[in-house]
Design a protein around this motif. Structure first.
Motif, PDB file in Angstrom:
ATOM      1  N   ASN A  50      64.306  70.887  52.836  1.00 29.06           N
ATOM      2  CA  ASN A  50      63.454  71.403  51.768  1.00 29.06           C
ATOM      3  C   ASN A  50      62.170  71.983  52.348  1.00 29.06           C
ATOM      4  OD1 ASN A  50      65.288  70.579  49.881  1.00 29.06           O
ATOM      5  ND2 ASN A  50      64.182  68.731  49.300  1.00 29.06           N
ATOM      6  N   ILE A  51      61.862  73.197  51.979  1.00 29.26           N
ATOM      7  CA  ILE A  51      60.583  73.809  52.346  1.00 29.26           C
ATOM      8  C   ILE A  51      59.977  74.446  51.109  1.00 29.26           C
ATOM      9  CG2 ILE A  51      61.168  74.194  54.765  1.00 29.26           C
ATOM     10  CD1 ILE A  51      61.797  77.086  54.087  1.00 29.26           C
ATOM     11  N   PRO A  52      58.664  74.660  51.090  1.00 22.09           N
ATOM     12  CA  PRO A  52      58.003  75.145  49.875  1.00 22.09           C
ATOM     13  C   PRO A  52      58.424  76.562  49.494  1.00 22.09           C
ATOM     14  CG  PRO A  52      56.400  74.210  51.425  1.00 22.09           C
ATOM     15  CD  PRO A  52      57.692  74.353  52.156  1.00 22.09           C
ATOM     16  N   GLN A  68      57.805  69.691  46.311  1.00 24.61           N
ATOM     17  CA  GLN A  68      57.718  68.251  46.074  1.00 24.61           C
ATOM     18  C   GLN A  68      57.615  67.514  47.396  1.00 24.61           C
ATOM     19  OE1 GLN A  68      61.209  67.719  43.563  1.00 24.61           O
ATOM     20  NE2 GLN A  68      59.940  67.660  41.731  1.00 24.61           N
ATOM     21  N   GLU A  69      58.170  68.104  48.452  1.00 27.30           N
ATOM     22  CA  GLU A  69      57.990  67.615  49.816  1.00 27.30           C
ATOM     23  C   GLU A  69      57.298  68.721  50.602  1.00 27.30           C
ATOM     24  OE1 GLU A  69      61.671  66.586  51.609  1.00 27.30           O
ATOM     25  OE2 GLU A  69      62.109  64.944  50.238  1.00 27.30           O
ATOM     26  N   LYS A  70      56.116  68.413  51.139  1.00 27.24           N
ATOM     27  CA  LYS A  70      55.384  69.422  51.904  1.00 27.24           C
ATOM     28  C   LYS A  70      55.962  69.476  53.308  1.00 27.24           C
ATOM     29  CE  LYS A  70      52.191  72.318  53.132  1.00 27.24           C
ATOM     30  NZ  LYS A  70      52.365  73.731  52.821  1.00 27.24           N
ATOM     31  N   ARG A  71      56.679  70.573  53.609  1.00 26.26           N
ATOM     32  CA  ARG A  71      57.294  70.700  54.926  1.00 26.26           C
ATOM     33  C   ARG A  71      57.239  72.159  55.372  1.00 26.26           C
ATOM     34  NH1 ARG A  71      61.864  68.638  53.943  1.00 26.26           N
ATOM     35  NH2 ARG A  71      61.895  66.696  55.103  1.00 26.26           N
ATOM     36  N   ASP A  72      56.778  72.365  56.602  1.00 22.98           N
ATOM     37  CA  ASP A  72      56.823  73.687  57.227  1.00 22.98           C
ATOM     38  C   ASP A  72      57.643  73.558  58.502  1.00 22.98           C
ATOM     39  OD1 ASP A  72      55.041  75.170  55.449  1.00 22.98           O
ATOM     40  OD2 ASP A  72      53.476  73.852  56.227  1.00 22.98           O
ATOM     41  N   VAL A 303      63.605  75.880  43.267  1.00 22.54           N
ATOM     42  CA  VAL A 303      62.199  76.297  43.215  1.00 22.54           C
ATOM     43  C   VAL A 303      61.321  75.395  44.067  1.00 22.54           C
ATOM     44  CG1 VAL A 303      60.178  76.505  41.698  1.00 22.54           C
ATOM     45  CG2 VAL A 303      62.384  77.424  40.984  1.00 22.54           C
ATOM     46  N   TYR A 304      61.566  74.079  44.021  1.00 23.61           N
ATOM     47  CA  TYR A 304      60.698  73.144  44.732  1.00 23.61           C
ATOM     48  C   TYR A 304      61.133  72.850  46.165  1.00 23.61           C
ATOM     49  CZ  TYR A 304      58.069  72.168  40.505  1.00 23.61           C
ATOM     50  OH  TYR A 304      57.259  72.292  39.402  1.00 23.61           O
ATOM     51  N   GLY A 305      62.320  73.281  46.554  1.00 22.20           N
ATOM     52  CA  GLY A 305      62.750  72.967  47.912  1.00 22.20           C
ATOM     53  C   GLY A 305      63.513  74.070  48.609  1.00 22.20           C
ATOM     54  N   GLY A 306      63.746  75.173  47.911  1.00 25.86           N
ATOM     55  CA  GLY A 306      64.592  76.217  48.471  1.00 25.86           C
ATOM     56  C   GLY A 306      63.906  77.210  49.374  1.00 25.86           C
ATOM     57  N   GLY A 307      62.577  77.117  49.486  1.00 23.35           N
ATOM     58  CA  GLY A 307      61.862  78.034  50.365  1.00 23.35           C
ATOM     59  C   GLY A 307      61.917  79.479  49.909  1.00 23.35           C
ATOM     60  N   LEU A 308      61.858  79.695  48.592  1.00 20.39           N
ATOM     61  CA  LEU A 308      61.877  81.059  48.066  1.00 20.39           C
ATOM     62  C   LEU A 308      60.583  81.788  48.441  1.00 20.39           C
ATOM     63  CD1 LEU A 308      63.197  80.414  44.432  1.00 20.39           C
ATOM     64  CD2 LEU A 308      64.538  80.997  46.462  1.00 20.39           C
ATOM     65  N   ASN A 309      60.683  83.076  48.607  1.00 19.49           N
ATOM     66  CA  ASN A 309      59.517  83.935  48.765  1.00 19.49           C
ATOM     67  C   ASN A 309      59.414  84.797  47.517  1.00 19.49           C
ATOM     68  OD1 ASN A 309      58.765  83.251  51.583  1.00 19.49           O
ATOM     69  ND2 ASN A 309      60.782  84.088  52.026  1.00 19.49           N
ATOM     70  N   VAL A 310      58.341  84.601  46.757  1.00 16.83           N
ATOM     71  CA  VAL A 310      58.197  85.244  45.453  1.00 16.83           C
ATOM     72  C   VAL A 310      57.079  86.275  45.543  1.00 16.83           C
ATOM     73  CG1 VAL A 310      57.822  84.869  42.992  1.00 16.83           C
ATOM     74  CG2 VAL A 310      58.910  83.082  44.369  1.00 16.83           C
TER      75      VAL A 310
END
Length: 797
Positions: A50-52, A68-72, A303-310
Motif C-alpha cells: 500500500n502506498i498513498p 491509511q498506511e503512510k508508506r513511500d 484510493v487509500y492504498g493503490g498509489g493512484l496519481n490524480v
C-alpha cells in the motif's frame, strides 16, 4: 515393583510419542496446507504494498496525499550503508551468513525465554530469534500470532524467500515493509516523519534511533518515551561497535551530540502525532471533494492504498489566495457580526426565526436581530478563548479531575463555536474549460468543520438571483436594456387573493428607471415588475437551465425575483460561468485524469467532458442561452461593478480595475452576503454568513461590503502576471433600442428624454409612439413619491 514402574514408563513414553507424532503431523500438515496458499512468493517481485494516492494541481504541484498506511517506496541503492548496518546489528547480525533462519539465535532466545519464564512463573518472551527474512515473511504472509505453528510457518516461508531472492532484494522489501510506529510503514515514511528528510540523508545516530523501533515501535518511540528510546538507541550503538560496524571515540562523540539536539527539536511535538496527522494537504475542502469522487469510481481500498496519481484542475497558487482572502474576510466579519449578536437576554425558539425571515419576503414585517443570551455568550467565550489553555494546563499539572470536568463541559457545548462563528465559501471556475481552479469550503478545515459550503450549503442568493430574472426577460423579448419601468410601490396579489408588497433596500423609490440602472443599483421593485411581466414559468425555466437544477426547486411566487430559492455557491458559479462563456454550456469538473502507480491511465475525465461538449456542438445544443442574451446580460452586470452597488468595494476599496461583470446579493435580515462575478477567464463566487441561517451578520452588512472585497482581492491577485481579460464583442442579432424615458414608449419627435440600449430584434414592451405629452406622467409620479417621503438616492442591494 520394578517391572510395573518400567511398564508405566513405557506407557508414558508411548503416549508422548503418539502425542508428539500427532502434534508434529498436525503442524506439518498445517504448514503444508498453508504453503499451498502462499504461491504469491513466486510473484513477490511483483508485490505492491500500500502506498498513498497523490493529488496534483494543474501545474503538477503536490496538493495532498490520501492513505491509511503512510508508506513511500525506496530502492536498495538509496539505502545508506550506515542504516543497513544499524538494523543488522540490532535485528540480524548474521544476515549475510544464514539461509533465512538462524538456529544459534533461535536456541539463544529459547534459553533466555525459558529462564525468564521459570523466574516469573509464567510463559515470558524476553527475546526473539527471528531473522530479518522471518520478519519479512511475518509482515507479508502471516498475522503475526505468537504460536509454534505460526513460527514454524514463518521459518519455512523465510527459507523459500531466501531461495527466490538475493540478500539485497530481501533488504529492499524489508525496509519498505517494516512498521516503525506512529503510522509509519517503511523506512522512507519514518525518516520523513521523525527527521523530515529523505532516507539517503540519514546520519548514523538517526539510523540507530530507527533501528531500535521494530521490536517495540510504541515503547521505544522518542515522542512518547524519550528516555527508553535513548537507552535502546545506546544499546543499538553498542551492538554496532561489537559487530565491528563502528569504532573509535569519534563515533561516540557523534552519538552523544545528537541526542540533546534531537530532544530539543521534538519538545513541541505531541506524543499522539501520527504520519496521518502530519499529512500534506494544501486544499483540504477540495481534497475531500475529490476523495469522494475517487471512492465512487475506484473504491476505498484502491484510493487509500493503490498509489493512484490524480491530476486535478486546481491551481494551487490561486487556491492559496482564495484561502488567504476568505479567511481574512471571515475573521474580520466575525468581529463585526459578534457584536451585533451579543447580549441577547430573552429566551427564543430559534427554529422559528428562519420561518419568520421567509415570511418577511411575503409580508411587510419588521426586521429581527438575533443575539446571544448571557449563558451562551459565556460558553462561547470559554470555547473560543479559554478552554484549550485550561485543558493543556490541567494535563501539564496532572489534574485528572479538572481534565474530566473540562471534557464534560466540552460535551455540553459541542457545536457552539462553529455554529456561532461567521463562515464563508469561495469557488472559482474557468468558463472556457470547466476547470474548478479554487475551492474553499469554510474558514478552516478541521474535525469539527468539514462541511464544504462551496458545494453543499444551500442558501438564499438574494439579489444575486436577479440576473436570471432579467435574463428571462431579455430571452423572452419582453424587455431590452433600454426598457424603463416605474420604481414605485407595488402590491402583488396571487391566485388565492393574498397580497405582498415588496420594498427596496433603502426603503425609497425613484420613479421611472431604466433597467440598466435598476440592476446596477439592485432595485427590488424593478426585479419584481420584470417577474410579473415575464411570468413565473419562464423565469423558473430560465433559472433551472442556467443553474442546472430541477424546476421543482423553485417556488412560483414573486419573492423568487428577490432570490428566495436556496442555491449552492457551486450552482450559482456554474450559471455565471455560462454567462462568461457567451451562453455556451459549462461542465465544471475537478479531476482531469488518473493513473495507477506505474503511470498507466485509468480514467480521463477531461476527455469525457470534452466528448460531451463536442457532441453538443455537433447536435447544435451547445448554447444554454443564445450568445446574444449572454452578451446583453454581461453588459448589464458590468454596470454593477462600474457604476452600481459593487463599485465602492471593488473599484475603489480593493482597486481591482480589470474588466469584469457581476452581482451583489444580500438576503433578508442580512443573513447571507454574496458576490458573484466573472471575467472572460474566471468566474468566482463568494458567500459569507452563519451556518445557522437565522443568524444575522448585522445591520447593513451587505454583499457589496462583506463578500465584495474578498472577491476583488482574490481576482486582483490572480491577475498579477496574467493578461488582461478580453470580452467578446457585440454578436450579430443584437440591435439598438430606444424608448421614451418618461413613458417607456417608442420615442417620438417631441420626447424630452430618451433611454437607449440593446435588445433582441422585436424585444421591448413599447408598441406605440410617444407624442411627447406623456412626460407629465413622470412629473406626477415624482411629485407623489416626494410628497410621501419615498424618494432617495441611496444604494440598493
Amino acid at each position: 515393583m520394578t517391572e510395573k514402574r518400567f511398564l508405566r514408563i513405557e506407557k508414558i513414553a508411548l503416549v508422548l510419542v503418539v502425542l508428539f507424532s500427532i502434534t508434529g503431523g498436525s503442524i506439518f500438515g498445517y504448514i503444508t496446507a498453508q504453503i499451498k496458499n502462499f504461491s504469491g512468493i513466486d510473484n513477490l517481485k511483483k508485490f505492491q504494498p500500500n502506498i498513498p494516492t497523490r493529488l496534483y494541481d494543474v501545474h503538477g504541484q503536490l496538493i495532498a496525499e490520501l492513505f491509511q498506511e503512510k508508506r513511500d517506496l525506496i530502492s536498495y541503492e538509496d539505502l545508506p550503508g550506515s542504516l543497513i548496518k544499524s538494523f543488522l546489528a540490532v535485528e540480524d547480525k548474521y544476515f549475510y551468513e544464514h539461509f533465512g533462519i538462524d538456529p544459534v539465535s533461535i536456541m539463544r532466545a529459547m534459553v533466555k525465554n525459558i529462564l525468564a519464564s521459570i523466574k516469573r512463573g509464567r510463559i515470558t518472551i524476553v527475546q526473539g530469534g527471528s531473522t530479518i527474512t522471518q520478519q519479512l515473511a511475518k509482515r507479508l504472509f502471516t498475522k503475526g500470532e505468537r504460536t509454534i505453528a505460526r513460527k514454524a510457518l514463518e521459518a519455512v516461508l523465510a527459507f523459500q524467500i531466501e531461495k527466490k531472492f538475493s540478500k539485497e532484494e530481501i533488504l529492499e522489501m524489508y525496509f519498505n515493509q517494516i512498521y516503525l510506529g506512529h503510522g509509519c510503514h517503511g523506512i522512507a515514511a519514518a525518516a520523513r516523519f521523525f527527521f523530515n528528510k529523505d532516507v539517503k540523508y540519514l546520519t548514523v545516530a538517526e539510523s540507530l534511533l530507527l533501528a531500535a523501533l521494530p521490536s517495540k515501535p510504541s515503547g521505544y518511540s522518542p515522542l512518547k518515551f524519550p528516555r527508553a528510546a535513548f537507552e535502546k538507541s545506546k544499546d543499538s550503538f553498542n551492538r554496532m561497535v561489537e559487530a565491528g560496524f563502528l569504532s573509535g571515540e569519534k563515533a561516540e562523540k557523534m552519538f552523544n551530540e545528537f541526542w540533546p539536539a534531537f530532544i530539543e527539536s521534538i519538545k513541541t511535538e505531541y506524543p499522539t502525532k501520527t504520519a496521518i496527522s502530519k499529512n500534506i494537504d494544501h486544499a483540504p475542502y477540495f481534497t475531500d471533494y475529490v476523495r469522494q469522487i475517487l471512492i465512487s469510481r475506484f473504491g476505498r481500498d484502491v484510493v487509500y492504498g493503490g498509489g493512484l496519481n490524480v491530476y486535478t484542475t486546481l491551481d494551487l497558487k490561486r487556491q492559496k489566495l482564495g484561502q488567504k482572502y476568505l479567511q481574512k474576510g471571515v475573521k474580520e466579519q466575525n468581529i463585526i457580526s459578534s457584536k451585533a449578536n451579543e447580549y441577547y437576554n430573552r429566551a427564543v425558539d430559534r427554529g422559528l426565526i428562519g420561518a419568520y425571515s421567509t415570511l418577511r419576503l411575503i409580508f411587510s414585517l419588521p426586521g429581527l436581530l438575533v443575539k446571544l443570551d448571557i449563558t451562551t455568550n459565556f460558553k462561547k467565550r470559554m470555547v473560543d478563548r479559554l478552554i484549550d489553555s485550561i485543558d493543556i494546563l490541567s494535563l501539564l499539572t496532572d489534574a485528572p479531575k479538572v481534565n474530566r470536568s473540562i471534557e464534560r463541559f466540552r460535551s455540553l457545548i459541542a457545536g457552539i463555536s462553529t455554529s456561532l462563528n461567521v463562515e464563508g465559501a469561495l469557488i472559482a471556475i474557468e468558463p472556457k474549460t470547466g476547470y474548478i481552479t479554487t475551492m474553499v469550503g469554510g474558514s478552516e478545515f478541521k474535525v469539527s468543520n468539514q462541511y464544504n459550503r462551496a458545494i453543499q450549503a444551500r442558501r438564499q442568493p438574494g439579489s444575486a438571483f436577479k440576473p436570471f430574472v432579467y435574463g428571462a426577460g431579455i430571452e423572452s423579448k419582453r424587455i431590452s436594456t433600454a426598457t424603463v419601468l416605474p420604481d414605485a410601490p407595488i402590491i402583488d396579489i396571487d391566485a388565492q387573493g393574498d397580497t405582498w408588497s415588496p420594498s427596496n433596500y433603502e426603503g425609497d423609490f425613484r420613479g421611472m428607471v431604466p433597467i440598466t440602472k435598476a440592476l446596477a443599483m439592485s432595485i427590488n421593485i424593478i426585479s419584481v415588475r420584470i417577474y410579473d411581466i415575464v411570468g413565473p414559468e419562464k423565469v423558473i425555466s430560465y433559472a433551472s437551465k442556467m443553474l442546472k437544477v430541477p424546476q421543482s426547486r423553485f417556488n412560483p411566487n414573486p419573492s423568487l425575483a428577490l432570490g428566495s430559492t436556496e442555491v449552492t455557491p457551486f450552482e450559482i458559479a456554474t450559471a455565471y460561468s455560462i454567462y462568461a462563456n457567451r451562453g455556451r454550456d459549462v461542465i465544471p469538473f475537478a479531476v482531469r485524469y488518473v493513473t495507477d502507480r506505474d503511470g498507466n491511465e485509468l480514467v480521463n475525465i477531461e476527455e469525457e467532458v470534452g466528448k460531451i461538449i463536442a457532441l453538443k456542438e455537433i447536435n447544435g445544443d451547445i448554447q444554454v442561452i443564445s450568445e446574444q442574451v449572454a452578451y446583453i446580460m454581461r453588459t448589464l452586470m458590468e454596470g454593477v461593478i462600474n457604476r452600481g452597488t459593487a463599485t465602492q468595494s471593488i473599484r475603489r476599496k480593493s482597486r481591482f480595475y480589470k474588466r469584469a461583470a457581476g452581482k451583489t446579493g444580500t438576503t433578508s435580515n442580512w443573513t447571507d452576503a454574496w458576490f458573484c462575478g466573472f471575467t472572460s477567464d474566471i468566474t468566482t463566487v463568494v458567500w459569507v454568513g452563519y451556518d445557522k441561517s437565522f443568524m444575522s451578520l448585522g445591520k447593513h452588512q451587505a454583499g457589496s461590503s462583506v463578500a465584495g472585497p474578498i472577491w476583488a482581492n482574490y481576482m486582483r491577485d490572480i491577475y498579477n502576471g496574467m493578461k488582461d481579460p478580453v470580452f467578446s464583442g457585440k454578436p450579430p442579432g443584437v440591435v439598438g433600442k430606444a424608448v421614451c424615458m418618461y413613458t417607456g414608449l417608442i420615442p417620438g419627435p417631441n420626447c424630452k428624454k430618451i433611454s437607449t440600449g440593446y435588445g433582441l430584434p422585436g424585444s421591448g414592451r413599447a408598441r406605440s409612439v410617444c407624442d411627447g405629452k406623456h412626460y407629465k406622467m413622470q412629473t406626477v409620479l415624482e411629485r407623489y413619491l416626494e410628497k410621501e417621503g419615498l424618494t432617495g438616492n441611496g444604494n440598493e442591494e
